[in-house]
Design an enzyme around this catalytic site. Structure first.
Site, PDB file in Angstrom:
ATOM      1  N   ARG A 169      34.913  99.855  11.650  1.00 30.59           N
ATOM      2  CA  ARG A 169      35.979  99.276  10.828  1.00 30.59           C
ATOM      3  C   ARG A 169      36.374  97.882  11.315  1.00 30.59           C
ATOM      4  O   ARG A 169      36.923  97.095  10.570  1.00 30.59           O
ATOM      5  CB  ARG A 169      37.237 100.163  10.906  1.00 30.59           C
ATOM      6  N   ARG A 173      33.425  88.302  14.007  1.00 29.04           N
ATOM      7  CA  ARG A 173      33.223  87.073  13.226  1.00 29.04           C
ATOM      8  C   ARG A 173      32.897  85.879  14.107  1.00 29.04           C
ATOM      9  O   ARG A 173      33.495  85.723  15.154  1.00 29.04           O
ATOM     10  CB  ARG A 173      34.529  86.701  12.488  1.00 29.04           C
ATOM     11  N   ARG A 244      44.885 113.956  15.023  1.00 20.76           N
ATOM     12  CA  ARG A 244      45.715 113.292  16.040  1.00 20.76           C
ATOM     13  C   ARG A 244      47.105 113.178  15.466  1.00 20.76           C
ATOM     14  O   ARG A 244      47.288 112.920  14.262  1.00 20.76           O
ATOM     15  CB  ARG A 244      45.206 111.870  16.335  1.00 20.76           C
ATOM     16  N   ARG A 275      50.466 100.537  20.527  1.00 17.45           N
ATOM     17  CA  ARG A 275      50.861  99.230  19.978  1.00 17.45           C
ATOM     18  C   ARG A 275      52.370  99.140  19.810  1.00 17.45           C
ATOM     19  O   ARG A 275      53.065 100.148  19.775  1.00 17.45           O
ATOM     20  CB  ARG A 275      50.155  98.924  18.661  1.00 17.45           C
ATOM     21  N   GLU A 295      54.237 102.788  19.360  1.00 20.55           N
ATOM     22  CA  GLU A 295      53.470 103.889  18.762  1.00 20.55           C
ATOM     23  C   GLU A 295      52.671 104.598  19.850  1.00 20.55           C
ATOM     24  O   GLU A 295      51.880 103.982  20.551  1.00 20.55           O
ATOM     25  CB  GLU A 295      52.537 103.292  17.701  1.00 20.55           C
ATOM     26  N   TYR A 343      40.076 109.799   6.606  1.00 17.79           N
ATOM     27  CA  TYR A 343      40.944 108.653   6.813  1.00 17.79           C
ATOM     28  C   TYR A 343      40.848 107.751   5.591  1.00 17.79           C
ATOM     29  O   TYR A 343      39.819 107.129   5.345  1.00 17.79           O
ATOM     30  CB  TYR A 343      40.549 107.864   8.075  1.00 17.79           C
ATOM     31  N   ASP A 345      42.523 104.515   3.588  1.00 15.45           N
ATOM     32  CA  ASP A 345      43.502 103.437   3.476  1.00 15.45           C
ATOM     33  C   ASP A 345      44.210 103.570   2.130  1.00 15.45           C
ATOM     34  O   ASP A 345      43.759 104.295   1.245  1.00 15.45           O
ATOM     35  CB  ASP A 345      42.792 102.077   3.569  1.00 15.45           C
TER      36      ASP A 345
HETATM   37  P1  FAD Z   1      50.734 111.231   2.884  1.00 16.47           P
HETATM   38  O1  FAD Z   1      51.391 109.925   2.854  1.00 16.47           O
HETATM   39  O2  FAD Z   1      50.590 111.888   4.203  1.00 16.47           O
HETATM   40  O3  FAD Z   1      51.530 112.219   1.915  1.00 16.47           O
HETATM   41  C1  FAD Z   1      51.405 113.629   1.972  1.00 16.47           C
HETATM   42  C2  FAD Z   1      52.776 114.218   1.719  1.00 16.47           C
HETATM   43  O4  FAD Z   1      52.637 115.641   1.555  1.00 16.47           O
HETATM   44  C3  FAD Z   1      53.753 114.026   2.879  1.00 16.47           C
HETATM   45  O5  FAD Z   1      54.930 113.392   2.415  1.00 16.47           O
HETATM   46  C4  FAD Z   1      54.044 115.437   3.359  1.00 16.47           C
HETATM   47  O6  FAD Z   1      55.378 115.621   3.800  1.00 16.47           O
HETATM   48  C5  FAD Z   1      53.761 116.259   2.113  1.00 16.47           C
HETATM   49  N1  FAD Z   1      53.423 117.660   2.395  1.00 16.47           N
HETATM   50  C6  FAD Z   1      52.440 118.105   3.218  1.00 16.47           C
HETATM   51  N2  FAD Z   1      52.447 119.442   3.262  1.00 16.47           N
HETATM   52  C7  FAD Z   1      53.463 119.859   2.463  1.00 16.47           C
HETATM   53  C8  FAD Z   1      53.989 121.131   2.112  1.00 16.47           C
HETATM   54  N3  FAD Z   1      53.470 122.260   2.629  1.00 16.47           N
HETATM   55  N4  FAD Z   1      55.027 121.206   1.258  1.00 16.47           N
HETATM   56  C9  FAD Z   1      55.579 120.063   0.741  1.00 16.47           C
HETATM   57  N5  FAD Z   1      55.135 118.824   1.053  1.00 16.47           N
HETATM   58  C10 FAD Z   1      54.082 118.719   1.904  1.00 16.47           C
HETATM   59  N6  FAD Z   1      46.565 102.276   5.009  1.00 16.47           N
HETATM   60  C11 FAD Z   1      46.416 100.974   4.664  1.00 16.47           C
HETATM   61  O7  FAD Z   1      45.897 100.673   3.590  1.00 16.47           O
HETATM   62  N7  FAD Z   1      46.862  99.970   5.494  1.00 16.47           N
HETATM   63  C12 FAD Z   1      47.452 100.232   6.699  1.00 16.47           C
HETATM   64  O8  FAD Z   1      47.831  99.301   7.406  1.00 16.47           O
HETATM   65  C13 FAD Z   1      47.605 101.594   7.080  1.00 16.47           C
HETATM   66  N8  FAD Z   1      48.187 101.901   8.253  1.00 16.47           N
HETATM   67  C14 FAD Z   1      48.334 103.201   8.609  1.00 16.47           C
HETATM   68  C15 FAD Z   1      48.944 103.481   9.833  1.00 16.47           C
HETATM   69  C16 FAD Z   1      49.129 104.791  10.217  1.00 16.47           C
HETATM   70  C17 FAD Z   1      49.784 105.077  11.529  1.00 16.47           C
HETATM   71  C18 FAD Z   1      48.660 105.858   9.388  1.00 16.47           C
HETATM   72  C19 FAD Z   1      48.807 107.297   9.820  1.00 16.47           C
HETATM   73  C20 FAD Z   1      48.058 105.585   8.173  1.00 16.47           C
HETATM   74  C21 FAD Z   1      47.880 104.256   7.766  1.00 16.47           C
HETATM   75  N9  FAD Z   1      47.317 103.929   6.531  1.00 16.47           N
HETATM   76  C22 FAD Z   1      47.153 102.613   6.180  1.00 16.47           C
HETATM   77  C23 FAD Z   1      46.874 104.984   5.571  1.00 16.47           C
HETATM   78  C24 FAD Z   1      47.977 105.370   4.566  1.00 16.47           C
HETATM   79  O9  FAD Z   1      49.069 105.886   5.268  1.00 16.47           O
HETATM   80  C25 FAD Z   1      47.397 106.410   3.597  1.00 16.47           C
HETATM   81  O10 FAD Z   1      46.384 105.821   2.802  1.00 16.47           O
HETATM   82  C26 FAD Z   1      48.396 107.034   2.630  1.00 16.47           C
HETATM   83  O11 FAD Z   1      49.632 107.289   3.205  1.00 16.47           O
HETATM   84  C27 FAD Z   1      47.814 108.346   2.111  1.00 16.47           C
HETATM   85  O12 FAD Z   1      48.678 108.952   1.178  1.00 16.47           O
HETATM   86  P2  FAD Z   1      48.638 110.511   0.945  1.00 16.47           P
HETATM   87  O13 FAD Z   1      49.485 110.768  -0.249  1.00 16.47           O
HETATM   88  O14 FAD Z   1      47.255 110.992   0.931  1.00 16.47           O
HETATM   89  O15 FAD Z   1      49.268 111.181   2.267  1.00 16.47           O
HETATM   90  N1  UDP Z   2      40.169  99.612  18.337  1.00 11.73           N
HETATM   91  C1  UDP Z   2      40.061  99.180  19.638  1.00 11.73           C
HETATM   92  N2  UDP Z   2      40.893  98.194  20.077  1.00 11.73           N
HETATM   93  C2  UDP Z   2      41.840  97.638  19.269  1.00 11.73           C
HETATM   94  C3  UDP Z   2      41.945  98.070  17.941  1.00 11.73           C
HETATM   95  C4  UDP Z   2      41.092  99.070  17.505  1.00 11.73           C
HETATM   96  O1  UDP Z   2      39.242  99.684  20.389  1.00 11.73           O
HETATM   97  O2  UDP Z   2      42.591  96.752  19.732  1.00 11.73           O
HETATM   98  C5  UDP Z   2      39.264 100.693  17.895  1.00 11.73           C
HETATM   99  C6  UDP Z   2      39.880 102.082  18.057  1.00 11.73           C
HETATM  100  O3  UDP Z   2      38.852 102.983  18.426  1.00 11.73           O
HETATM  101  C7  UDP Z   2      40.392 102.399  16.686  1.00 11.73           C
HETATM  102  C8  UDP Z   2      39.320 101.741  15.811  1.00 11.73           C
HETATM  103  O4  UDP Z   2      38.956 100.561  16.516  1.00 11.73           O
HETATM  104  O5  UDP Z   2      40.491 103.799  16.478  1.00 11.73           O
HETATM  105  C9  UDP Z   2      39.788 101.384  14.405  1.00 11.73           C
HETATM  106  O6  UDP Z   2      40.877 100.496  14.516  1.00 11.73           O
HETATM  107  P1  UDP Z   2      41.929 100.272  13.359  1.00 11.73           P
HETATM  108  O7  UDP Z   2      42.848  99.199  13.778  1.00 11.73           O
HETATM  109  O8  UDP Z   2      41.181 100.131  12.087  1.00 11.73           O
HETATM  110  O9  UDP Z   2      42.666 101.670  13.378  1.00 11.73           O
HETATM  111  P2  UDP Z   2      44.067 102.120  12.761  1.00 11.73           P
HETATM  112  O10 UDP Z   2      44.744 100.963  12.130  1.00 11.73           O
HETATM  113  O11 UDP Z   2      43.694 103.177  11.823  1.00 11.73           O
HETATM  114  O12 UDP Z   2      44.798 102.622  13.953  1.00 11.73           O
END
Ligand code: FAD
Ligand code: UDP
Length: 363
Positions: A169, A173, A244, A275, A295, A343, A345
């Site tokens: 991912r 560059r 995780r 981070r 985090e 996973y 986005d």
């Molecule tokens: P979720 O947002 O998890 O929604 C699922 C919902 O179901 C939750 O609200 C939960 O409470 C509910 N639920 C589960 N079980 C039950 C139950 N039994 N009864 C009632 N409700 C329930 N994407 C990006 O594009 N850019 C980013 O920078 C980015 N950063 C991220 C950073 C982190 C730390 C994480 C974890 C994800 C990140 N993502 C990012 C991904 C992004 O969060 C997801 O694409 C998006 O939230 C997925 O939506 P979802 O509806 O599938 O899941």
């Molecule tokens: N990663 C790393 N160093 C960094 C950032 C990312 O080694 O400073 C690695 C790490 O294994 C991570 C993966 O690259 O799980 C993908 O990173 P990304 O930032 O896309 O992950 P997310 O935003 O989902 O945490």
């Protein structure tokens, strides 16, 4: 009242499905066990700071249809994610680009950097894990400083035990460009993502603090769209999948600007967190106070919030068993990052939801 669809989860996947199904006159109820809408993209306003409660969320996509879709509901700013990595007190630019190579190797031109990396790279005939993938892409020094410990903290296991695709991912560059993403479109919802979810769910019945498993017999519906954990839905009958979990530690500080950037990764073991994000930078705000979030990545156990699916071979095989059950089940459709154990986005989440809608709209 009998609903056509019970949508479990008010995250992005559930909200897009609810919106599209309502547009074709289906009766939809969205429930969520959390106290707010939006799942992990939920944001709230703290004295002018838009807080990303579940970690930094930067919207990026190369899919114009998806970009137009979200911009049809809310405005996006022109934020570009340029995170830094702090390794034992020294700062490096991410993703790996000419700035990083200069900081590490003092190379100044793309040719110098390419030659240096060629010497650094370890050659393998086959790549078996993340460590080998990283060493073959960037060599030992970058791996040791910017990948090894960060990845171990993030995933709770050494890179040698992790699948290689995780690291692919990250762009590499040979230009001076700190943009973390390669996509054409990028930005952050100007008033936060909760507004996007609220607009998607406008006029649709919702129930918060409402868990599916304790309430499923209290609602009448034809079909379920389930965006929670697929293994939990089937009562872990093939064993739990692995995830995780994360812990977010907020600090509201009496300083105008804590770190001068939205995201700083902590790449060594000296700090237990992966981070620190400083929320105000997502919207170009400067003080007077600031909110930061550390985090921490944690192991997941039953009952904890699952954030990242662990897509190794063992878990993908278990997931396939749940998937075959699901394919025979006419009552439920799984989607989103927990329902499809992937996973995703935000842009991919929307893409998948719109694809599913196209598939079921005539049923
Ligand atoms: P979720 O947002 O998890 O929604 C699922 C919902 O179901 C939750 O609200 C939960 O409470 C509910 N639920 C589960 N079980 C039950 C139950 N039994 N009864 C009632 N409700 C329930 N994407 C990006 O594009 N850019 C980013 O920078 C980015 N950063 C991220 C950073 C982190 C730390 C994480 C974890 C994800 C990140 N993502 C990012 C991904 C992004 O969060 C997801 O694409 C998006 O939230 C997925 O939506 P979802 O509806 O599938 O899941
Ligand atoms: N990663 C790393 N160093 C960094 C950032 C990312 O080694 O400073 C690695 C790490 O294994 C991570 C993966 O690259 O799980 C993908 O990173 P990304 O930032 O896309 O992950 P997310 O935003 O989902 O945490």
């Amino acid at each position: 009242m009998k609903y056509d669809y019970l949508i479990v989860g008010s995250g992005l996947f559930g909200a897009v499905m609810a919106h599209e199904l309502t547009k074709i006159n289906k009766k939809v109820l969205v429930i969520d066990k959390r106290e707010h809408l939006g799942g992990n993209i939920y944001t709230y306003n703290k004295e002018g700071i838009i807080v990303h409660k579940y970690g930094a969320h930067i919207f990026h996509t190369s899919n114009k249809k998806v970009w137009d879709y979200v911009n049809g509901f809310v405005n996006f700013n022109n934020f570009i994610n340029c995170p830094l990595a702090n390794y034992k007190g020294t700062l490096y630019n991410l993703p790996f680009n000419m700035y990083t190579f200069y900081q590490l190797f003092k190379t100044k031109t793309p040719q110098e950097a390419r030659e240096k990396l060629e010497k650094e790279k370890v050659k393998y005939t086959t790549i078996n894990n993340l460590e080998e993938q990283a060493l073959s892409l960037v060599g030992k020094e970058i791996y040791e400083k910017l990948i090894k410990d960060y990845t171990t903290k993030q995933w709770g296991t050494a890179p040698i035990n992790l699948p290689s695709f995780i690291i692919k991912r990250l762009p590499i560059r040979f230009v001076y460009d700190n943009n973390y993403f390669n996509d054409i479109y990028q930005g952050i919802a100007t008033n936060g993502y909760t507004e996007l979810i609220e607009k998607l769910l406008e006029g649709i019945d919702t129930k918060l603090n409402y868990d599916f498993f304790t309430n499923k017999n209290n609602i009448e519906y034809d079909k379920i769209i389930f965006t929670g954990q697929i293994d939990e839905y089937y009562d872990y009958k093939f064993g739990p999948l692995s995830y995780r979990s994360l812990r977010f530690e907020d600090e509201y500080l009496d300083v105008a600007d804590f770190q001068g950037n939205a995201v700083i990764n902590y790449a060594s073991n000296q700090e237990p967190f992966t981070r620190i994000i400083e929320h105000q930078h997502f919207n170009f705000r400067r003080g007077p106070k600031t909110l930061i979030t550390k985090e921490y990545s944690e192991s997941w156990t039953l009952g904890k919030e699952a954030y990242y699916p662990i897509n190794d071979e063992k878990n993908n095989n278990i997931y396939q068993k749940y998937l075959s059950l699901a394919q025979k089940d006419n009552k439920v459709i799984f989607g989103g990052r927990l329902g499809s154990f992937a996973y995703l986005d935000m842009d991919k989440t929307i893409e998948k939801a719109l694809e599913l809608f196209e598939r079921i709209k005539d049923e």
